[in-house]
Design an enzyme around this catalytic site. Structure first.
Site, mmCIF file in Angstrom:
data_model
loop_
_atom_site.group_PDB
_atom_site.id
_atom_site.type_symbol
_atom_site.label_atom_id
_atom_site.label_comp_id
_atom_site.label_asym_id
_atom_site.label_seq_id
_atom_site.Cartn_x
_atom_site.Cartn_y
_atom_site.Cartn_z
ATOM 1 N N GLU A 152 39.318 39.837 27.046
ATOM 2 C CA GLU A 152 39.854 40.895 27.899
ATOM 3 C C GLU A 152 39.126 42.211 27.661
ATOM 4 O OE1 GLU A 152 41.033 42.402 30.620
ATOM 5 O OE2 GLU A 152 42.464 40.777 30.420
ATOM 6 N N ASP A 203 36.608 44.031 30.456
ATOM 7 C CA ASP A 203 36.946 45.346 31.022
ATOM 8 C C ASP A 203 35.795 46.342 30.852
ATOM 9 O OD1 ASP A 203 39.451 44.366 31.663
ATOM 10 O OD2 ASP A 203 40.475 45.273 29.968
ATOM 11 N N SER A 238 42.665 40.761 35.935
ATOM 12 C CA SER A 238 42.102 41.649 34.918
ATOM 13 C C SER A 238 40.751 42.182 35.276
ATOM 14 C CB SER A 238 41.771 40.853 33.676
ATOM 15 O OG SER A 238 42.730 40.561 32.929
#
Length: 522
Positions: free
Chosen positions: A253, A257, A452
């Site tokens: 994650e 990002d 995400s």
């Protein structure tokens, strides 16, 4: 005799699938956040209703003005300090702007101060955590002044919304005949983002665990031929940049990002706020980013969340109040709408929070096919029961915001119903792992999808727009809804209970970005 009152919305029940396994050590020291009411609430509400109506004459508040005019009242802070002193608790820090006073003490002191019993719980998925049941109590003079008391329990509150591409099974994604993948700059080009490198902007990214390796980032940006952005790790509440070496865990994650934002706005600063995965940690990290007078992010990207029903009402409202402050400051907050379709993994239809906050740009998912430099086909992301699907639906916690008045949700059966609450998501973008993002995580080239990826994609678009304008776009939802055609309308597919339709729908919102048109609308 001091009268005690139950704090509204603080009730906790036993988490399904968990059981008490022992007592907490009464001498263990913990920190607890007391969130206070806002000064001049009526005046602030009047300002917010103008912002929510898209009134262009309202200028964003400065962080200093927000703190002075709408922070916590000195009198309320003094009451909390007196309360703390009476129970032997220390004041670890206070922040009038964030309306928080952090208290430090032993479990025994906090149990006595707030009339709670803290126990150790075991959960089949979440592991061990400190929990409680029932309500938190506050004394007479804090009754009405305290909005939330967070951190007594530390159960994991949210999950990351990313999915690593599994080995290809054609039946998983019926709308995709062959697996393809894209680099973030390729997606920025397909979505017609305006030119720019984000110079002068800071993008804040919230992470509830994991970490990044600088070597990964250096190698990744070099492979794309873009400059390496300035990445700063900001530790919040004992959180820090702590890569585990497992790309399937939170590292995936964090790295996803940063790499998406950095590839699209390489000259922006990226501030990554690391915090423990609890409601207190999550809310505090977003609050720190919103009120950060050092890095001053103009956009914040959040790729974590959980079903609305998993939040206590006090946490939900305290978090929403922080997001409201972001809107007043002209900070755009992008949040992933979830990867488990219309149920959000909860078994019944639910939306994901914080995406369901009316002060957030909720980002859903699509499956994207391209031909050369243009999009040939785009549908709702739904890769089947185990493959993931765009989160979306109707909030049970928040009413319909002004800018969604008159909208309806189309069900998979074909019926339509007026929104009975805040509709999620607002916008969308490529999210299927079958048409996913090429990234480098823990030294491994990986293709990742999930909503995400969509939150940082939109955050990077906003950062480019902010850099070009030389001022923040701010709370953009009213402007997007007022300007039909700024997004590529997705009219095919479903996310379980809801179907895509012409205009806004509860799978992909207004659609995927046409960056040039979004820039013009803002």
């Amino acid at each position: 005799m001091v009268n005690k009152y139950p704090l509204p919305g603080s009730e906790r029940t036993v988490e399904p699938g968990s059981q008490v396994v022992g007592q907490c050590d009464p001498a263990q020291r913990i920190e607890v956040f007391v969130i206070l009411r806002r000064q001049r609430q009526a005046q602030f509400d009047a300002l917010m209703s103008r912002i929510e109506a898209g009134d262009a004459s309202v200028k964003p508040l400065s962080r200093e003005a927000l703190a002075n005019e709408y922070g916590a009242a000195p009198d309320d802070i003094a009451k909390v300090k007196a309360f703390a002193a009476g129970h032997g608790l220390a004041v670890a820090r206070e922040d009038a702007a964030a309306r928080s006073v952090v208290l430090s003490g032993t479990i025994a002191q906090f149990e006595s101060a707030f009339e709670v019993k803290l126990e150790r719980y075991q959960h089949h998925a979440a592991g061990q955590f400190r929990g409680r049941t029932g309500a938190i109590s506050v004394p007479d003079d804090l009754h009405g002044a305290v909005e939330a008391v967070l951190g007594l329990d530390d159960r994991p509150q949210a999950r990351p919304h990313f999915r690593i591409r599994p080995p290809f099974v054609p039946t998983l994604a019926p709308q995709v005949s062959a697996q393809v993948s894209f680099t973030p700059p390729q997606l920025a080009s397909l979505y017609q983002f305006p030119q720019g490198d984000g110079a002068g902007q800071c993008v804040g990214i919230i992470e509830l665990g994991g970490g990044y390796n600088t070597a990964d980032l250096t190698s990744y940006f070099a492979s794309l031929g873009v400059a390496s952005p300035t990445v700063k790790a900001v530790g919040v509440d004992q959180g820090r940049n702590q890569p585990s070496g497992d790309p399937n865990g939170p590292d995936g994650e964090v790295t996803l990002d940063i790499e998406i934002v950095g590839a699209i706005v390489p000259h922006a600063t990226i501030a990554v706020y690391f915090t423990p995965n609890s409601d207190a940690g999550f809310i505090d990290a977003v609050s720190r980013a919103v009120h950060d007078t050092t890095n001053k992010p103009s956009v914040i990207s959040i790729s974590w969340g959980g079903p609305e029903s998993r939040w206590t009402n006090q946490s939900l409202q305290a978090f929403n109040s922080v997001l409201q402050s972001a809107a007043a400051l002209g900070v755009t907050v992008c949040a992933a709408s979830g990867d488990s379709g219309s149920s959000d993994g909860a078994g019944v239809d639910q939306v994901d929070f914080p995406a369901s906050s009316p002060y957030v740009l909720a980002c859903g998912g699509t499956t994207l096919s391209a031909s050369g430099t243009s999009i040939s086909h785009e549908v709702v992301w739904n890769d089947g029961i185990d493959g993931g699907a765009s989160g979306g639906g109707v909030s049970q916690a928040f009413p319909v915001p002004a800018w969604q008045n008159g909208l309806s949700a189309t069900s998979t059966g074909g019926g339509t119903a007026p929104l009975g609450g805040r509709g999620v998501p607002d916008v969308a973008g490529d999210a299927s792992p079958a048409t996913g993002y090429e990234v480098l995580i823990d030294g491994t080239q990986t293709v990742v999808g999930g909503t995400s990826a969509v939150a940082p994609l939109w955050a990077a678009l906003i950062a480019r727009i902010n850099a070009a304008k030389g001022q923040p776009a701010g709370f953009i939802n009213p402007k997007l809804y007022k300007t039909p055609g700024v997004c590529n309308d997705i009219t095919q597919g479903n996310n379980g209970s809801f179907a895509a339709s012409v205009g806004w729908d509860a799978c992909t919102g207004l659609g995927s970005p046409n960056g040039q048109k979004v820039a013009a609308a803002l």
